[in-house]
Design a protein around this motif. Structure first.
Motif, PDB file in Angstrom:
ATOM      1  N   TYR A  69     -28.801   6.317 -36.272  1.00 22.07           N
ATOM      2  CA  TYR A  69     -27.702   6.899 -37.055  1.00 22.07           C
ATOM      3  C   TYR A  69     -27.231   8.202 -36.399  1.00 22.07           C
ATOM      4  O   TYR A  69     -27.773   9.283 -36.644  1.00 22.07           O
ATOM      5  CB  TYR A  69     -28.135   7.120 -38.510  1.00 22.07           C
ATOM      6  N   GLY A 173     -19.430  14.697 -42.613  1.00 23.96           N
ATOM      7  CA  GLY A 173     -20.223  13.479 -42.594  1.00 23.96           C
ATOM      8  C   GLY A 173     -19.456  12.176 -42.557  1.00 23.96           C
ATOM      9  O   GLY A 173     -20.030  11.116 -42.697  1.00 23.96           O
ATOM     10  N   TYR A 218     -25.878   1.033 -38.889  1.00 23.68           N
ATOM     11  CA  TYR A 218     -25.802   0.563 -40.283  1.00 23.68           C
ATOM     12  C   TYR A 218     -26.788  -0.568 -40.570  1.00 23.68           C
ATOM     13  O   TYR A 218     -26.734  -1.190 -41.641  1.00 23.68           O
ATOM     14  CB  TYR A 218     -24.360   0.148 -40.620  1.00 23.68           C
ATOM     15  N   GLU A 292     -20.207  -1.418 -49.815  1.00 21.75           N
ATOM     16  CA  GLU A 292     -19.741  -0.208 -49.131  1.00 21.75           C
ATOM     17  C   GLU A 292     -18.810  -0.516 -47.977  1.00 21.75           C
ATOM     18  O   GLU A 292     -18.947  -1.541 -47.320  1.00 21.75           O
ATOM     19  CB  GLU A 292     -20.968   0.570 -48.595  1.00 21.75           C
ATOM     20  N   SER A 294     -17.199   1.670 -44.496  1.00 19.71           N
ATOM     21  CA  SER A 294     -17.280   2.901 -43.717  1.00 19.71           C
ATOM     22  C   SER A 294     -16.212   2.820 -42.621  1.00 19.71           C
ATOM     23  O   SER A 294     -16.434   2.216 -41.571  1.00 19.71           O
ATOM     24  CB  SER A 294     -18.688   3.051 -43.138  1.00 19.71           C
TER      25      SER A 294
END
Ligand code: AVJ
Length: 332
Positions: A69, A173, A218, A292, A294
């Motif tokens: 990450y 972020g 991810y 989710e 992103s």
């Protein structure tokens, strides 16, 4: 300074704890509605903001430390490298308004770079996170007034109790990546209202990149991101009398190139029936719940979006590996 954050820390005051209980009840009701609604819909989906209960927030902290990450460590390093330049272009900002009280390490770096700063206003839905962050930053920066605001920053309309002065917004972020382009534009318009003319806004935005880097970020080898996703079902079990067997769902992360985003799903590993608040939901093997998004932006793409929301792009920084970007915007 203690008096500025005392309202958040005085949990023993009956009125404060009653208000807190009321907020917690409202949050559970909102979660119930979102889950019952989202599981009945096709395709099934649950809004990503519900991933961040206490367990989810702790797991996300773990994600930020994973070798796969890159966003957190890259953005932190960029704030170290470009802090002075950012401060110069942000003028003599005296009030820092942070959307979502993120990692206090990043905020600290920015505060250190801003010489004229006297007030810090973190906005967050999580009261406990907010109190923690406020306490830590007040302790680290002598003379800084901390005025936390409890609330959903996508909906906050006014900065009550904030003194007049040059404002710098901070949204780190790549949390903006959770929003669709349309939602992100609405958020930027709302932030413009909130911060006002003459203000500047620093936003961390994840860049488009090779899938060899993106997918593992991810879907890490240790399964921390999978645990973070699956916690949503465990939260349903805890708070909504659910009976999800979390071993019968898998975390799936894929890149939707059309939409320029990572999409995260929980996929049923078998035909099964699950109960939530007395209602039954049947899943066939392979059926997914979308949990989710992103979104990833090339620099000019994000600048176009910011411009459409009324902000003027002043500068954009990227790291040497082209993993992440920091955008400075101004409201003329
Ligand atoms: C907190 C939205 C920035 O999209 O990178 C990380 C959330 N989810 N791994 C991101 C997340 C799974 C994260 N944001």
């Amino acid at each position: 300074m203690a008096s500025d954050i005392s309202s958040l820390l005085a949990e023993d005051r009956p009125s404060a704890s009653a208000a807190k209980a009321a907020r917690r009840e409202a949050e559970i009701a909102a979660f119930a509605e979102a889950v019952l609604d989202g599981l009945a819909r096709r395709p099934r989906s649950i809004p990503s903001r519900f991933l961040y209960d206490a367990v989810g927030s702790t797991l996300f902290e773990e994600i930020t430390k994973l070798k796969e990450y890159y966003p957190t460590r890259t953005e932190t390093k960029m704030l170290e490298t470009f802090g002075a330049e950012i401060a110069e272009l942000a003028g003599d900002a005296d009030i820092l308004v942070e959307f979502g009280s993120g990692s206090s390490r990043k905020t600290s770096l920015l505060i250190d770079a801003l010489d004229a700063l006297h007030t810090y206003v973190p906005i967050d839905v999580s009261e406990s996170f907010l109190a923690e962050a406020a306490k830590r930053l007040a302790a680290q920066h002598a003379g800084l007034t901390v005025k936390p605001l409890v609330g959903d920053f996508t909906r906050t309309r006014t900065l009550i109790g904030t003194p007049r002065g040059e404002k710098l917004g901070f949204f780190s972020g790549s949390t903006i990546g959770n929003l669709t382009h349309e939602e992100a534009k609405a958020f930027l318009e709302n932030a413009a209202q909130l911060l006002g003319r003459g203000s500047t806004f620093l936003i961390g935005v994840d860049l488009k990149k090779s899938l060899d880097i993106l997918i593992p970020a991810y879907d890490d080898a240790d399964g921390v991101t999978a645990a973070f996703s699956l916690n949503l079902l465990a939260r349903v079990n805890r708070e909504l009398d659910g009976d999800f067997d979390t071993t019968k769902f898998a975390h799936v992360a894929l890149y939707n190139a059309d939409k320029g985003r990572i999409e995260i799903y929980l996929e049923s590993l078998t035909d099964q029936k699950v109960n939530v608040l007395g209602r039954g939901f049947t899943f066939s093997k392979g059926e997914r719940i979308h949990t989710e998004n992103s979104h990833k932006y090339a620099v000019p793409e994000f600048q176009d979006l910011a411009s459409a929301a009324g902000w003027r792009p002043v500068e954009a920084w990227t790291d040497n590996d082209q993993l992440f970007s920091l955008h400075l915007l101004r409201l003329d």
